[in-house]
Design an enzyme around this catalytic site. Structure first.
Site, mmCIF file in Angstrom:
data_model
loop_
_atom_site.group_PDB
_atom_site.id
_atom_site.type_symbol
_atom_site.label_atom_id
_atom_site.label_comp_id
_atom_site.label_asym_id
_atom_site.label_seq_id
_atom_site.Cartn_x
_atom_site.Cartn_y
_atom_site.Cartn_z
ATOM 1 N N CYS A 133 1.067 -4.283 1.900
ATOM 2 C CA CYS A 133 1.090 -3.062 1.091
ATOM 3 C C CYS A 133 0.023 -3.062 0.001
ATOM 4 O O CYS A 133 -0.651 -2.046 -0.222
ATOM 5 C CB CYS A 133 2.483 -2.873 0.480
ATOM 6 S SG CYS A 133 3.136 -4.328 -0.365
ATOM 7 N N HIS A 247 3.438 0.040 -6.397
ATOM 8 C CA HIS A 247 2.628 -1.068 -6.891
ATOM 9 C C HIS A 247 1.426 -0.537 -7.667
ATOM 10 O O HIS A 247 0.848 0.505 -7.320
ATOM 11 C CB HIS A 247 2.106 -1.915 -5.726
ATOM 12 C CG HIS A 247 3.155 -2.699 -5.004
ATOM 13 N ND1 HIS A 247 4.450 -2.840 -5.461
ATOM 14 C CD2 HIS A 247 3.080 -3.421 -3.847
ATOM 15 C CE1 HIS A 247 5.126 -3.609 -4.616
ATOM 16 N NE2 HIS A 247 4.326 -3.965 -3.629
#
Length: 345
Positions: A133, A247
């Site tokens: 990711c 994130h």
């Protein structure tokens, strides 16, 4: 466009659940949707398109029995290692969201906006790997800069949400915050993370490697080079932070010494790049944050500035929803690009 029989392995997990949402939102050409999970979860229900579908047990024969043509795997590397071959043998293309196949030289590692041409080699193993990711959102912002100036080195620090550790990570943060306000934080369980995550940051994600980096950090190094087909130097420091979702990354990019970074050009190429959006108005407190990116399919970039000392270095901040951009959405985009390429043949 013809419709496909699609399986989701790990249907009851965080990424599996998000896959169902993204498949619906992208009007994916579904003929039959097959949710698969372990025997523990088989028989439970998942929601898709306003209906409840029964989860089936993942077995060696389930792909053939359900005539699966596209199989999304998001149930952990050991599950992919054991069962992906059965999906391939049944004639399906596997889009794997685990780390198991990412560095296999015969398996393409794909971010569709960055290296869609690599999908063409899927027939080598019948598998396309979904990158880490943190790597996905980083290369989405690196690709246009590499095309603009040519990247030599990347230094990145990540601020990774607890949802990167799945449902248990999110539940642990929420429970610890509840315990904090109840004055019993010292009694709170620590299962998903080695340390308390509430009101804390943990500068370790995944296991240590002999070189002093962690496995998560080395994923970003190796995957970036494979995706961009370039031996770019990458140094990563991955940190877990008490954010539920999305994130963030602080990135410094070094170009050749002859380059004089033009910040306006950097903004321009980033803004023009597919699925990237620039939010960069420091005077008005506008910049990427997790609360902006959560539940979107965009990688947001901001705080763009040239280095104070070296004209060939640019610094910026990027944020993306790692459950979507970093997992489910990227997987669905891979599948749609695969369908498009197969139709062109």
């Amino acid at each position: 466009m013809r419709k496909f029989n699609v399986a989701v392995v790990g249907a009851t997990g965080a990424v599996g659940e998000e896959l169902f949402r993204v498949i619906k939102e992208y009007n994916f050409p579904i003929n039959n949707l097959v949710p698969l999970a372990s025997s523990r979860s088989a028989g439970s229900k998942v929601e898709y398109n306003g209906k409840e579908i029964t989860v089936l047990e993942l077995t060696k024969t389930c792909f053939e029995e359900n005539e699966v043509e596209i199989a999304f795997f998001s149930a952990g590397g050991s599950v992919s290692e054991e069962y992906a071959k059965y999906a391939v043998e049944a004639g399906a293309v596997v889009i794997d969201n685990t780390s198991h196949f990412r560095m296999d030289p015969d398996v393409p590692l794909v971010v569709p906006e960055v290296n869609p041409e690599d999908i063409a080699s899927w027939k080598e193993r019948g598998i396309i790997a979904n990158p880490n990711c943190s790597t996905i959102q980083m290369v989405l912002s690196l690709k246009p800069l590499d095309e603009l100036y040519g990247i030599k080195r990347v230094d990145v620090s990540t601020y990774q949400a607890v949802s990167g550790a799945g449902k248990t990570g999110m539940e642990e943060l929420v429970k610890q915050m509840q315990d904090f306000f109840a004055f019993r934080l010292d009694e709170s369980e620590k299962k998903a993370f080695a340390h308390q995550i509430a009101l804390n940051v943990i500068p370790q994600i995944d296991v240590p490697q002999p070189n002093g980096f962690t496995k998560e950090e080395m994923k970003m190094v190796n995957e970036t080079q494979k995706i961009l087909h370039k031996e770019i130097q990458v140094a990563a420091t991955c940190v877990r932070v008490p954010v539920l979702r999305s994130h963030s990354e602080s990135i410094s990019v070094t170009f050749d010494e002859s380059v004089e970074v033009d910040v306006n050009k950097v903004r321009e190429v980033l803004e023009k790049f597919e699925d990237v959006e620039v939010i960069d108005d420091l005077q008005n407190n506008a910049y990427p944050m997790p609360i902006i990116s959560t539940d979107t399919d965009i990688t947001y970039v901001g705080r763009i500035r040239r280095d104070v000392y070296q004209q060939n270095i640019v610094h910026f901040f990027n944020v993306a929803d790692q459950v979507r951009v970093g997992a489910a959405t990227n997987a669905v985009r891979i599948a749609l690009k695969w369908i498009e390429m197969e139709n062109d043949i």
